[in-house]
Write an enzyme that holds these catalytic residues in place. Sequence first.
Site, PDB file in Angstrom:
ATOM      1  N   SER A  48      46.357  39.662  22.041  1.00  0.00           N
ATOM      2  CA  SER A  48      46.812  38.284  22.275  1.00  0.00           C
ATOM      3  C   SER A  48      47.246  37.656  20.962  1.00  0.00           C
ATOM      4  CB  SER A  48      45.707  37.461  22.911  1.00  0.00           C
ATOM      5  OG  SER A  48      44.693  37.237  21.961  1.00  0.00           O
ATOM      6  N   GLY A 102      61.007  35.420  12.020  1.00  0.00           N
ATOM      7  CA  GLY A 102      62.468  35.273  11.974  1.00  0.00           C
ATOM      8  C   GLY A 102      62.954  34.581  10.709  1.00  0.00           C
ATOM      9  N   SER A 106      59.353  38.932   6.664  1.00  0.00           N
ATOM     10  CA  SER A 106      58.699  40.162   7.103  1.00  0.00           C
ATOM     11  C   SER A 106      57.480  40.006   8.001  1.00  0.00           C
ATOM     12  CB  SER A 106      58.289  40.948   5.860  1.00  0.00           C
ATOM     13  OG  SER A 106      58.964  42.127   5.859  1.00  0.00           O
ATOM     14  N   GLU A 140      60.031  50.788  13.749  1.00  0.00           N
ATOM     15  CA  GLU A 140      61.243  49.957  13.630  1.00  0.00           C
ATOM     16  C   GLU A 140      62.484  50.700  14.109  1.00  0.00           C
ATOM     17  OE1 GLU A 140      62.770  48.081  10.214  1.00  0.00           O
ATOM     18  OE2 GLU A 140      61.008  46.862   9.875  1.00  0.00           O
ATOM     19  N   ASP A 152      59.716  46.362   2.739  1.00  0.00           N
ATOM     20  CA  ASP A 152      58.732  45.434   3.312  1.00  0.00           C
ATOM     21  C   ASP A 152      57.366  46.105   3.421  1.00  0.00           C
ATOM     22  OD1 ASP A 152      61.141  44.237   3.588  1.00  0.00           O
ATOM     23  OD2 ASP A 152      61.121  44.103   5.764  1.00  0.00           O
TER      24      ASP A 152
HETATM   25  C1  GLA Z   1      65.230  43.715   5.877  1.00  0.00           C
HETATM   26  C2  GLA Z   1      64.708  45.146   5.897  1.00  0.00           C
HETATM   27  C3  GLA Z   1      64.454  45.653   4.481  1.00  0.00           C
HETATM   28  C4  GLA Z   1      65.658  45.419   3.581  1.00  0.00           C
HETATM   29  C5  GLA Z   1      66.154  43.979   3.699  1.00  0.00           C
HETATM   30  C6  GLA Z   1      67.433  43.748   2.947  1.00  0.00           C
HETATM   31  O1  GLA Z   1      64.234  42.853   5.432  1.00  0.00           O
HETATM   32  O2  GLA Z   1      63.526  45.235   6.644  1.00  0.00           O
HETATM   33  O3  GLA Z   1      64.105  47.016   4.522  1.00  0.00           O
HETATM   34  O4  GLA Z   1      66.676  46.327   3.856  1.00  0.00           O
HETATM   35  O5  GLA Z   1      66.372  43.606   5.048  1.00  0.00           O
HETATM   36  O6  GLA Z   1      67.228  43.888   1.575  1.00  0.00           O
END
Ligand code: GLA
Length: 368
Positions: A48, A102, A106, A140, A152
């Site tokens: 949740s 968004g 990340s 992803e 990220d």
């Molecule tokens: C997103 C992707 C990253 C990177 C950036 C651009 O955040 O998850 O891996 O490519 O875009 O730098």
Amino acid sequence: MRVNIISPGRINLIGEHTDYNGGYVLPCAINLSVNLYFEIQNEKSYVSTDIGYSMSFNVDELSMKSDNQWENYVIGVVRELKKIKSRLKNFYCKIESTLPSGAGISSSSALVCGLIKGLNVLNDLNLNNSDVINISRNVEHKHIGVLGGIMDQYTILNAKKNKAILLNCKNLNAKYIDIDFGEYEILLLDSKIKHNLANTEYNERVKECNKALATINSINKKKIECLSDVSLDEIKKSKNNLSEKEIKRATFVVEENFRVIKSSNLIENNNLIEFGKLMYKSHEGLRNKYEVSCKELDFLVDQSKIFDEILGARMMGGGFGGCTVNLVKKSATNKIIRKIKDNYESHFGINLNAIIAKPGSGIMISKF
Ligand code: GLA
């Protein structure tokens, strides 16, 4: 057993779209996070969130895909982990977040890394950080449909407080750089724009770069592994065989990669004024050569130029919305937020979100 995870968001000081081209990035984690609380359950799993979403399932009878994108992150993680250990335990997971989604900071990778780390402990999977990065990328790529790089995930797992990571994305060599900006700080301005096109365009850029690299290699009779390693001269020599777009993409990647290396030296030498100029150059390239900006982000970067107290600004992350990252004099931060907020609202009718980002540590796990 209970497991609590604090999985931070990340910002990137400079080095955009270089990660999947084997180049350098300069990210750090921030003091906002996705927090996950896990427990083992017997019959069914239940996940949740604090924004009212929930899902209930059995780990052995999980559907392939959901219409709710956030559920696909959970489905993707469980499915990928089942490839490692077919019998996973059912679990309870409550998710709370201080990371806006968004915004290009990340939140999705923080969620995925947090889920993998939590289930790793509950199921004794013995995964190391590079396993977590690979699994997270598979989630992803295969379950969300974005061909993202590793910046990220690497940052979320390895960040240290008050340090940026100069990361070579080809071989994962990393150098920690102190980022005490003194009288300056990092201000994120979230445009609140989330373009639907973002994922499609992102994947398109990945493909354009791969194609450009193949052509450059064949014209120059070379076997360069990554686009970030080609020279501007090699691009020039291949220009009759590259499309206009491919020339722009490749040139951006090579130039941006140089900017990252220069920036880390400048930051180490406390030359924030020159670093700020490179941030502006990075934005210019992202807008004109890589074509991943949008009018709202351009507006915010233009606004930043009104203030002498802002040394540099640029769009951050994949593009087509999300945040700008600004290097701002602390004493002027409040005034600047008020002014840009007003101007943005009267121009676009959107109330932007301003975040002062503090460089924080990587993912933290406690079990009891
Ligand atoms: C997103 C992707 C990253 C990177 C950036 C651009 O955040 O998850 O891996 O490519 O875009 O730098």
